[in-house]
Design a protein around this motif. Structure first.
Motif, PDB file in Angstrom:
ATOM      1  N   GLY A  64       0.823  -1.216   0.000  1.00 10.75           N
ATOM      2  CA  GLY A  64       0.000   0.000   0.000  1.00 10.75           C
ATOM      3  C   GLY A  64       0.848   1.252   0.000  1.00 10.75           C
ATOM      4  O   GLY A  64       2.018   1.248  -0.402  1.00 10.75           O
ATOM      5  N   GLN A  65       0.253   2.321   0.465  1.00  7.31           N
ATOM      6  CA  GLN A  65       0.964   3.604   0.511  1.00  7.31           C
ATOM      7  C   GLN A  65       2.223   3.488   1.373  1.00  7.31           C
ATOM      8  O   GLN A  65       2.174   2.923   2.474  1.00  7.31           O
ATOM      9  N   ASP A  66       3.342   4.016   0.889  1.00  8.89           N
ATOM     10  CA  ASP A  66       4.554   4.097   1.719  1.00  8.89           C
ATOM     11  C   ASP A  66       4.292   5.133   2.810  1.00  8.89           C
ATOM     12  O   ASP A  66       4.180   6.329   2.536  1.00  8.89           O
ATOM     13  N   LEU A  67       4.200   4.638   4.040  1.00  6.35           N
ATOM     14  CA  LEU A  67       3.815   5.520   5.143  1.00  6.35           C
ATOM     15  C   LEU A  67       4.950   6.465   5.540  1.00  6.35           C
ATOM     16  O   LEU A  67       4.747   7.379   6.341  1.00  6.35           O
ATOM     17  N   ALA A  68       6.128   6.249   4.963  1.00  4.74           N
ATOM     18  CA  ALA A  68       7.261   7.132   5.259  1.00  4.74           C
ATOM     19  C   ALA A  68       7.509   8.133   4.126  1.00  4.74           C
ATOM     20  O   ALA A  68       8.456   8.911   4.192  1.00  4.74           O
ATOM     21  N   ASP A  69       6.666   8.100   3.100  1.00  2.00           N
ATOM     22  CA  ASP A  69       6.896   8.977   1.942  1.00  2.00           C
ATOM     23  C   ASP A  69       6.445  10.412   2.212  1.00  2.00           C
ATOM     24  O   ASP A  69       6.535  11.272   1.356  1.00  2.00           O
ATOM     25  N   ARG A  70       5.926  10.651   3.370  1.00  2.34           N
ATOM     26  CA  ARG A  70       5.498  12.005   3.747  1.00  2.34           C
ATOM     27  C   ARG A  70       5.564  12.114   5.259  1.00  2.34           C
ATOM     28  O   ARG A  70       5.626  11.094   5.946  1.00  2.34           O
ATOM     29  N   ALA A  71       5.540  13.320   5.778  1.00  2.00           N
ATOM     30  CA  ALA A  71       5.677  13.509   7.228  1.00  2.00           C
ATOM     31  C   ALA A  71       4.310  13.432   7.899  1.00  2.00           C
ATOM     32  O   ALA A  71       3.485  14.333   7.751  1.00  2.00           O
ATOM     33  N   VAL A  72       4.069  12.333   8.595  1.00  2.00           N
ATOM     34  CA  VAL A  72       2.826  12.200   9.369  1.00  2.00           C
ATOM     35  C   VAL A  72       3.227  11.936  10.816  1.00  2.00           C
ATOM     36  O   VAL A  72       3.958  10.977  11.077  1.00  2.00           O
ATOM     37  N   ALA A  73       2.800  12.759  11.728  1.00  2.00           N
ATOM     38  CA  ALA A  73       3.115  12.557  13.146  1.00  2.00           C
ATOM     39  C   ALA A  73       2.134  13.370  13.980  1.00  2.00           C
ATOM     40  O   ALA A  73       1.617  14.392  13.503  1.00  2.00           O
ATOM     41  N   PRO A  74       1.854  12.908  15.221  1.00  2.00           N
ATOM     42  CA  PRO A  74       0.965  13.687  16.080  1.00  2.00           C
ATOM     43  C   PRO A  74       1.502  15.113  16.216  1.00  2.00           C
ATOM     44  O   PRO A  74       2.694  15.315  16.451  1.00  2.00           O
ATOM     45  N   GLY A  75       0.621  16.063  15.993  1.00  7.33           N
ATOM     46  CA  GLY A  75       1.027  17.464  16.135  1.00  7.33           C
ATOM     47  C   GLY A  75       1.561  18.082  14.858  1.00  7.33           C
ATOM     48  O   GLY A  75       1.632  19.308  14.742  1.00  7.33           O
ATOM     49  N   ALA A  76       1.959  17.254  13.882  1.00  4.88           N
ATOM     50  CA  ALA A  76       2.486  17.812  12.617  1.00  4.88           C
ATOM     51  C   ALA A  76       1.323  18.337  11.778  1.00  4.88           C
ATOM     52  O   ALA A  76       0.163  18.000  12.028  1.00  4.88           O
ATOM     53  N   ALA A  77       1.642  19.127  10.764  1.00  2.00           N
ATOM     54  CA  ALA A  77       0.597  19.639   9.875  1.00  2.00           C
ATOM     55  C   ALA A  77      -0.089  18.452   9.196  1.00  2.00           C
ATOM     56  O   ALA A  77       0.588  17.520   8.757  1.00  2.00           O
ATOM     57  N   PRO A  78      -1.437  18.459   9.146  1.00  2.00           N
ATOM     58  CA  PRO A  78      -2.132  17.308   8.554  1.00  2.00           C
ATOM     59  C   PRO A  78      -1.868  17.191   7.052  1.00  2.00           C
ATOM     60  O   PRO A  78      -1.585  18.188   6.379  1.00  2.00           O
ATOM     61  N   VAL A  79      -1.942  15.948   6.573  1.00  2.00           N
ATOM     62  CA  VAL A  79      -1.724  15.673   5.148  1.00  2.00           C
ATOM     63  C   VAL A  79      -3.093  15.497   4.497  1.00  2.00           C
ATOM     64  O   VAL A  79      -3.985  14.876   5.090  1.00  2.00           O
ATOM     65  N   ASP A  80      -3.264  16.033   3.291  1.00  3.10           N
ATOM     66  CA  ASP A  80      -4.551  15.891   2.595  1.00  3.10           C
ATOM     67  C   ASP A  80      -4.556  14.574   1.816  1.00  3.10           C
ATOM     68  O   ASP A  80      -4.058  14.491   0.697  1.00  3.10           O
TER      69      ASP A  80
END
Ligand code: T3D
Length: 263
Positions: A64-80
């Motif tokens: 599936g989606q590479d979960l490391a291909d973008r910055a996702v973390a609690p408190g970080a700017a949300p990803v669309d």
């Protein structure tokens, strides 16, 4: 375009797209999506291609989606994620469904998240016995995408679809075949040869006939019986005027293999 995250080969009427990030179980990055789009456009434009194979390198088909291909973390700017789906996953599913030739997914290992549902978007899914399928979305708080909520109930019924989506359990290729989620599960040792035979058979069949089968089967998902009967008539009329039908009947009567003309 040079490909780094997929391999693309054509020959004998067959195009082969192989997802090629084995250290990340061939999970999707934006780059891989771009390469896939380019390769699929080449398939669509090349009338010498009569069947398409999608598979992966290594022990995974696609996680599936590479979960490391973008910055996702609690408190970080949300990803669309809607933007990602519109840009990448939606067009990929629709392209696979709309190509006027058979698309086979050879699931060579684990297929998780969008990897599982991209496999289900193909016309035929054959998996090796050690492969497995996981609707991993619920583990990260998401909904099955890439058509998962559409394919699953149609393929396995609501009860199993709901269980797969809400528990995210790994199901074996054998179980997937037993449930009708995929077409066939093949022993690992016979997998490559089986896939090759199958692809050759599809590439030598009447491509226009198979494209019509694909179109009719997919249309049946939204059609009433009367509409479907009309569609079958229209497709049959069109095919009946074509060279492949004449060749198929002649070959039968002359007791020889047919030589179909392609796209
Ligand atoms: O985001 C959007 O654009 C919206 C669309 C979303 C679509 C989606 O697909 S959401 C779902 C994303 N996928 C997942 O949540 C699955 C994540 N992966 C797993 O759960 C497991 O890897 C598997 C169950 C598939 C396989 O498990 P296992 O134990 O056989 O392998 P592993 O050790 O977990 O994975 C091997 C390596 O691949 C590992 O890296 P390492 O530790 O060797 O450096 C692992 O981190 C990496 N990997 C596997 N899947 C992904 C991944 N890296 C990034 N993204 C992944 N999806």
């Amino acid at each position: 375009m040079n490909y780094e995250q997929i391999r693309f080969e054509t020959g004998e009427g067959i195009a082969r797209i192989t997802l090629n990030r084995p250290d990340r179980l061939n999970s999707f990055t934006a780059q891989m999506h771009g390469e896939l789009r380019d390769a699929l456009a080449r398939v669509a434009a090349d009338t010498g291609v009569r069947a398409l194979l999608l598979t992966g390198v290594g022990r995974g088909f696609c996680a599936g989606q590479d979960l490391a291909d973008r910055a996702v973390a609690p408190g970080a700017a949300p990803v669309d994620l809607g933007e990602s789906i519109d840009r990448h996953y939606r067009p990929l599913v629709l392209t696979l469904r709309q190509l006027p030739l058979p698309v086979v997914c050879a699931v060579n290992g684990v297929a998780a998240g969008a990897g599982a549902n991209i496999a289900l978007a193909c016309d035929l899914v054959v998996a090796c016995k050690s492969a497995s399928f996981i609707q991993a979305f619920c583990r990260i708080g998401l909904v099955p995408d890439s058509g998962g909520t559409w394919f699953l109930p149609r393929l396995v019924g609501n009860a199993r679809a709901m269980g797969l989506a809400m528990f995210g359990d790994r199901i074996s290729a054998e179980q997937a075949a037993d449930w009708g989620l995929i077409w066939k599960c093949v022993e690992d040792a016979a997998f490559a040869a089986t896939v090759d035979t199958l692809m050759l058979q599809l590439a030598q069949a009447s491509t226009r006939g198979l494209a019509a089968i694909k179109r009719a089967m997919h249309a049946s998902e939204g059609n009433a019986l009367a509409q479907q009967l009309d569609l079958e008539r229209d497709l049959q009329r069109d095919l009946g005027f074509g060279a492949d039908y004449q060749e198929g009947v002649a070959a039968f009567l002359e007791k020889r293999p047919p030589r179909f003309s392609g796209r």
